[in-house]
Design an enzyme around this catalytic site. Structure first.
Site, PDB file in Angstrom:
ATOM      1  CG  HIS A 298      -0.273   0.009   2.521  1.00 15.97           C
ATOM      2  ND1 HIS A 298       0.353  -1.092   3.036  1.00 15.97           N
ATOM      3  CD2 HIS A 298      -0.085   0.990   3.433  1.00 15.97           C
ATOM      4  CE1 HIS A 298       0.888  -0.777   4.198  1.00 15.97           C
ATOM      5  NE2 HIS A 298       0.635   0.475   4.458  1.00 15.97           N
TER       6      HIS A 298
ATOM      7  CE  LYS B  41      14.221  -0.419   6.206  1.00 19.37           C
ATOM      8  NZ  LYS B  41      15.050  -1.619   6.263  1.00 19.37           N
TER       9      LYS B  41
ATOM     10  CE  LYS C  91       7.529  -4.944  14.306  1.00 22.92           C
ATOM     11  NZ  LYS C  91       8.695  -5.804  14.432  1.00 22.92           N
TER      12      LYS C  91
ATOM     13  CE  LYS D  11      11.944 -10.105  10.032  1.00 22.34           C
ATOM     14  NZ  LYS D  11      11.942  -8.979  10.979  1.00 22.34           N
TER      15      LYS D  11
ATOM     16  CB  SER E 135      15.542   0.880   9.276  1.00 19.41           C
ATOM     17  OG  SER E 135      16.401  -0.149   9.696  1.00 19.41           O
TER      18      SER E 135
HETATM   19  P1  NAD Z   1      20.079 -11.835  18.386  1.00 17.47           P
HETATM   20  O1  NAD Z   1      20.391 -13.044  17.594  1.00 17.47           O
HETATM   21  O2  NAD Z   1      21.040 -10.709  18.437  1.00 17.47           O
HETATM   22  O3  NAD Z   1      19.763 -12.205  19.922  1.00 17.47           O
HETATM   23  C1  NAD Z   1      18.926 -13.241  20.325  1.00 17.47           C
HETATM   24  C2  NAD Z   1      19.425 -13.688  21.698  1.00 17.47           C
HETATM   25  O4  NAD Z   1      18.520 -14.639  22.232  1.00 17.47           O
HETATM   26  C3  NAD Z   1      20.795 -14.353  21.651  1.00 17.47           C
HETATM   27  O5  NAD Z   1      21.598 -13.869  22.694  1.00 17.47           O
HETATM   28  C4  NAD Z   1      20.479 -15.834  21.818  1.00 17.47           C
HETATM   29  O6  NAD Z   1      21.533 -16.568  22.423  1.00 17.47           O
HETATM   30  C5  NAD Z   1      19.248 -15.767  22.689  1.00 17.47           C
HETATM   31  N1  NAD Z   1      18.391 -16.943  22.583  1.00 17.47           N
HETATM   32  C6  NAD Z   1      18.113 -17.677  21.484  1.00 17.47           C
HETATM   33  N2  NAD Z   1      17.294 -18.677  21.790  1.00 17.47           N
HETATM   34  C7  NAD Z   1      17.040 -18.572  23.107  1.00 17.47           C
HETATM   35  C8  NAD Z   1      16.261 -19.325  24.015  1.00 17.47           C
HETATM   36  N3  NAD Z   1      15.577 -20.386  23.624  1.00 17.47           N
HETATM   37  N4  NAD Z   1      16.215 -18.919  25.306  1.00 17.47           N
HETATM   38  C9  NAD Z   1      16.907 -17.833  25.730  1.00 17.47           C
HETATM   39  N5  NAD Z   1      17.673 -17.104  24.917  1.00 17.47           N
HETATM   40  C10 NAD Z   1      17.741 -17.474  23.617  1.00 17.47           C
HETATM   41  O7  NAD Z   1      18.635 -11.363  17.845  1.00 17.47           O
HETATM   42  P2  NAD Z   1      17.964  -9.953  18.032  1.00 17.47           P
HETATM   43  O8  NAD Z   1      18.234  -9.134  16.835  1.00 17.47           O
HETATM   44  O9  NAD Z   1      18.262  -9.419  19.390  1.00 17.47           O
HETATM   45  O10 NAD Z   1      16.406 -10.358  17.924  1.00 17.47           O
HETATM   46  C11 NAD Z   1      15.707 -10.891  19.030  1.00 17.47           C
HETATM   47  C12 NAD Z   1      14.216 -10.794  18.743  1.00 17.47           C
HETATM   48  O11 NAD Z   1      13.871  -9.434  18.487  1.00 17.47           O
HETATM   49  C13 NAD Z   1      13.722 -11.574  17.538  1.00 17.47           C
HETATM   50  O12 NAD Z   1      12.409 -12.022  17.781  1.00 17.47           O
HETATM   51  C14 NAD Z   1      13.706 -10.532  16.429  1.00 17.47           C
HETATM   52  O13 NAD Z   1      12.806 -10.854  15.378  1.00 17.47           O
HETATM   53  C15 NAD Z   1      13.228  -9.333  17.225  1.00 17.47           C
HETATM   54  N6  NAD Z   1      13.545  -8.031  16.614  1.00 17.47           N
HETATM   55  C16 NAD Z   1      14.824  -7.680  16.338  1.00 17.47           C
HETATM   56  C17 NAD Z   1      15.084  -6.420  15.795  1.00 17.47           C
HETATM   57  C18 NAD Z   1      16.487  -5.923  15.539  1.00 17.47           C
HETATM   58  O14 NAD Z   1      16.639  -4.749  15.191  1.00 17.47           O
HETATM   59  N7  NAD Z   1      17.512  -6.721  15.723  1.00 17.47           N
HETATM   60  C19 NAD Z   1      14.017  -5.559  15.511  1.00 17.47           C
HETATM   61  C20 NAD Z   1      12.723  -5.945  15.815  1.00 17.47           C
HETATM   62  C21 NAD Z   1      12.501  -7.197  16.383  1.00 17.47           C
END
Ligand code: NAD
Length: 471
Positions: free
Chosen positions: A66, A71, A95, A107, A364
């Site tokens: 839309h 992104k 979002k 995504k 971003s």
């Molecule tokens: P990341 O890979 O940097 O960190 C994830 C962390 O969670 C790691 O330290 C990992 O060891 C830990 N982890 C994985 N499985 C686990 C479990 N079962 N129990 C406990 N800890 C566990 O990822 P991130 O970028 O921090 O993303 C985390 C979440 O946030 C995801 O759902 C992602 O989609 C969401 N997210 C990230 C961003 C971003 O900018 N990075 C933006 C929006 C949403």
């Protein structure tokens, strides 16, 4: 990758959508149009590594066009699949609408364990993935702009930008084909911390509304509130660090892949992060009790539970045992639809992912604007504002008959840097979006919770765009 849910992640997102859509008065079929994923491509490609060909599978979904570009992040994970990508793309659409960022949702994912490959191999895989996305029209600064997510980071984003630039040497905006790049390669100050910073700003805004805080069964500010944090990665680390250092919250438990550590007097986030980096886990962290079955600590009593690791961790089997007043969804989809219903009944306030983790896409957006305008934020006006501040200070000191000192002087004498402007823009975005969500919650008696209000807000805004297009 829901742990114990009758419904998939995609179904959970759609069920939340349907619940919100029912509370709105929209023309027949329009909700279906908004909810539908517009396009998805699956690519399979071989890369020669260690003397043999290895075939990789990846996806990129465009949920809603839309507005363009669309992104959303790219994740590298062994458990990635098409449904998860579609669910995450849909969340991105909602979002962006919630935080007033003019993008449709997308995504991507590559089914891979990035830890099994060295840097050179990851570069070849990522460049090849970029070529595949480019061939199919799933990347471009005006079309589809990826960003980092789980398992990807700045380095990979710069490989993607470089590859795209090579494929499109005449495109002056080529670097805007991806965000989350290093600052020296077209990135922006404050992007790495952005999602965690947004979680902090979102929680700060929640605590600015005493009725919302009281409804959750709490009082006062973030100061001294106990927090259980799952995942100390990019999002979790920054959120925990800022909430501890700047808001005085107490991180009483940290749950990671290898278990959980607990200290009711508070864990120092920086020291735990250093231990995690050094040892790869939280086990043997001095001064804390260690639990091998980390997930059970989601049930530890606290004021705020912040799942910041992955989806589906709070589900129908553990929702009854969760003993927190607020769940702040830093991860995408950490609470299943069934669990959401149970927790709502129990009066737990859930600050939803579609709002709370929007800091990443917001910054971003700032990075993309910087790429398109080819100028750093603050470059034109920083010294001018500094001079204005100095003029005000001179008048003040003359009127007072004495020098002004301390923080007031400092803030008048310093023009805004890129980082200051990014933080200020993000803070404003998170405050405004929460207020809009709250306004809908209070004005529509069919809406009972923040998640439904957030989805409702997104649907309403997207519907208005479709109506303007007369589609
Ligand atoms: P990341 O890979 O940097 O960190 C994830 C962390 O969670 C790691 O330290 C990992 O060891 C830990 N982890 C994985 N499985 C686990 C479990 N079962 N129990 C406990 N800890 C566990 O990822 P991130 O970028 O921090 O993303 C985390 C979440 O946030 C995801 O759902 C992602 O989609 C969401 N997210 C990230 C961003 C971003 O900018 N990075 C933006 C929006 C949403």
């Amino acid at each position: 990758m829901s742990t114990s849910s009758k419904t998939s992640f995609l179904e959970n997102v759609n069920l939340s959508f349907d619940r919100a859509a029912k509370a709105l008065d929209l023309p027949d079929g329009l909700c279906q149009q908004i909810r539908t994923c517009n396009a998805i491509c699956e690519v399979k490609f071989g890369v020669k590594l260690r003397g043999r060909y290895e075939v990789f599978t990846g996806w990129r979904a465009t949920h809603s066009e839309h507005v363009l570009p669309v992104k959303g992040g790219i994740r590298y994970a062994t458990f990635a699949d098409q449904q998860e990508v579609e669910a995450l793309a849909a969340l991105m659409t909602y979002k962006c609408a919630i935080v007033n960022v003019p993008y449709g949702g997308s995504k991507g994912a590559l089914k891979i364990d990035p830890r099994k490959y060295n840097e050179e191999e990851l570069e070849r895989i990522t460049r090849r993935f970029t070529q595949e996305l480019d061939k199919r029209g799933f990347i471009g600064p005006g079309l589809n702009v990826p960003a980092p997510d789980m398992g990807t980071g700045q380095q990979m984003m710069s490989w993607i930008a470089d590859e795209y630039q090579k494929l499109h040497p005449n495109d002056i905006n080529a670097r805007g084909c991806v965000t989350g790049k290093p600052v020296n390669f077209g990135g922006i100050q404050g992007r790495t911390e952005a999602t965690g910073r947004g979680v902090q700003f979102g929680l700060q805004e929640f605590f600015r509304h005493p009725e919302d805080v009281r409804k959750a069964g709490l009082e006062g500010s973030l100061e001294g509130k106990s927090i259980v944090m799952q995942g100390l990665g990019n999002v979790g680390y920054h959120a925990a660090k800022f909430l501890q250092e700047e808001d005085g919250a107490k991180i009483t438990a940290i749950l990671e892949r290898d278990g959980a550590i607990v200290n009711d007097n508070g864990l120092d986030v920086e020291t735990v992060a250093a231990h995690l980096l050094e040892t790869g886990g939280v086990k043997d962290f001095p001064g804390a009790e260690y639990f091998e079955d980390g997930a059970t600590l989601l049930e530890k009593e606290c004021d705020i539970l912040i799942p910041a690791a992955m989806e589906g961790v709070i589900h129908q089997d553990n929702a009854e045992r969760i003993r927190t007043r607020i769940i702040a969804e830093a991860a995408n989809g950490p609470v299943t639809f069934e669990a959401d219903n149970i927790l709502r009944e129990r009066g737990v306030a859930i600050i939803p992912d579609a709002y709370l983790n929007a800091g990443g896409v917001t910054v971003s957006y700032f990075e993309w604007l910087k790429n398109l305008s080819h100028v750093r934020f603050g470059r034109l006006d920083r010294r001018y504002e500094e001079a204005q501040g100095k003029a005000i200070l001179d008048v003040l000191e003359e009127a007072l008959g004495k020098p002004v000192s301390g923080p007031a002087r400092d803030s008048l004498m310093v023009g805004p840097s890129e980082l200051t402007l990014v933080r200020s823009g993000l803070d404003d975005t998170m405050r405004e979006a929460y207020r809009e969500i709250r306004e809908l919650l209070l004005s529509n008696d069919k809406i009972k919770d923040l998640r439904t209000a957030a989805f409702g807000l997104a649907i309403q805004k997207i519907a208005d765009i479709y109506k303007s297009m007369h589609l």
